[in-house]
Design an enzyme around this catalytic site. Sequence first.
Site, mmCIF file in Angstrom:
data_model
loop_
_atom_site.group_PDB
_atom_site.id
_atom_site.type_symbol
_atom_site.label_atom_id
_atom_site.label_comp_id
_atom_site.label_asym_id
_atom_site.label_seq_id
_atom_site.Cartn_x
_atom_site.Cartn_y
_atom_site.Cartn_z
ATOM 1 N N GLU A 64 0.557 -8.174 5.918
ATOM 2 C CA GLU A 64 0.255 -7.302 7.050
ATOM 3 C C GLU A 64 -0.358 -6.002 6.571
ATOM 4 O O GLU A 64 -0.388 -5.710 5.378
ATOM 5 C CB GLU A 64 1.529 -7.005 7.853
ATOM 6 C CG GLU A 64 2.585 -6.263 7.053
ATOM 7 C CD GLU A 64 3.915 -6.111 7.797
ATOM 8 O OE1 GLU A 64 4.212 -6.911 8.695
ATOM 9 O OE2 GLU A 64 4.647 -5.164 7.448
ATOM 10 N N HIS A 66 -1.022 -1.686 8.351
ATOM 11 C CA HIS A 66 -0.728 -0.750 9.434
ATOM 12 C C HIS A 66 -1.197 0.630 9.018
ATOM 13 O O HIS A 66 -1.564 0.845 7.860
ATOM 14 C CB HIS A 66 0.770 -0.745 9.763
ATOM 15 C CG HIS A 66 1.639 -0.958 8.572
ATOM 16 N ND1 HIS A 66 1.732 -0.047 7.543
ATOM 17 C CD2 HIS A 66 2.412 -2.003 8.218
ATOM 18 C CE1 HIS A 66 2.549 -0.512 6.623
ATOM 19 N NE2 HIS A 66 2.978 -1.707 6.992
ATOM 20 N N HIS A 70 3.936 3.178 3.246
ATOM 21 C CA HIS A 70 5.242 2.707 2.770
ATOM 22 C C HIS A 70 5.445 3.271 1.368
ATOM 23 O O HIS A 70 4.511 3.332 0.576
ATOM 24 C CB HIS A 70 5.263 1.183 2.599
ATOM 25 C CG HIS A 70 5.463 0.407 3.837
ATOM 26 N ND1 HIS A 70 6.138 -0.781 3.850
ATOM 27 C CD2 HIS A 70 5.084 0.610 5.103
ATOM 28 C CE1 HIS A 70 6.154 -1.273 5.068
ATOM 29 N NE2 HIS A 70 5.511 -0.441 5.845
ATOM 30 N N HIS A 104 -0.776 -5.970 2.460
ATOM 31 C CA HIS A 104 0.288 -5.990 1.455
ATOM 32 C C HIS A 104 1.280 -7.102 1.760
ATOM 33 O O HIS A 104 1.450 -7.520 2.908
ATOM 34 C CB HIS A 104 0.995 -4.639 1.361
ATOM 35 C CG HIS A 104 1.603 -4.186 2.644
ATOM 36 N ND1 HIS A 104 0.871 -3.590 3.642
ATOM 37 C CD2 HIS A 104 2.881 -4.241 3.103
ATOM 38 C CE1 HIS A 104 1.663 -3.297 4.650
ATOM 39 N NE2 HIS A 104 2.900 -3.687 4.355
ATOM 40 N N CYS A 118 12.597 0.581 0.973
ATOM 41 C CA CYS A 118 11.316 0.884 1.599
ATOM 42 C C CYS A 118 11.510 2.071 2.529
ATOM 43 O O CYS A 118 12.338 2.020 3.439
ATOM 44 C CB CYS A 118 10.821 -0.327 2.374
ATOM 45 S SG CYS A 118 9.283 -0.032 3.256
#
Length: 196
Positions: A64, A66, A70, A104, A118
């Site tokens: 995914e 975004h 992270h 990733h 995370c």
Amino acid sequence: MTMADRPFRPFHDYRWYGVDLLAYKEEGSAPFKAITRQTLFARPDLGCELRYFEMAAGGHSTLERHRHVHAVMILRGHGQALVGAEVRAVGPHDLITIPPMEWHQFRATGAEPMGFLCMVNAQRDKPQLPTGEDLAALRRDPAVAAFLDQDPMGASGGRVSYLGCCETSRGAADMTRNARIPVPTTALDQDTTLVM
């Protein structure tokens, strides 16, 4: 006082007192395999969340991207991480930064579970899954194609398409519900055994 407000929450075997063990994502929402999630900190005054994800041997997170960043630290186990067009072997205490809009995915390639912390923004956008065009573009890089096509534990003879690898962590929370974890009595003002 809620569990999240307690100043101390003991740790045992990659579980934390008062922290729910959850499915990684809603079943059927995206391809993933054998992974769970624990939200360790999610206070509004922090502005971020710290989560712990753990994959069983052969498990993987969703491919995914975004808009939010992270920050990841591998705590246990070994595997591989894809960030953008780069695939790297990862292990305990490695740090991985996932920039905005980079594809990733994490894969547990060793014989043991792989777990990682995370940290993300508390307010964040929803992940985007790759389209067929996105996958084709990613596969132009031979290292990325090999990463996406691998079967981490070799159970199916070597090659598994990313889109065909849709096992979920269904039942992961059920497997650990009611697991009894001993907790030192000095750490808590309650029982010495924790039922999760």
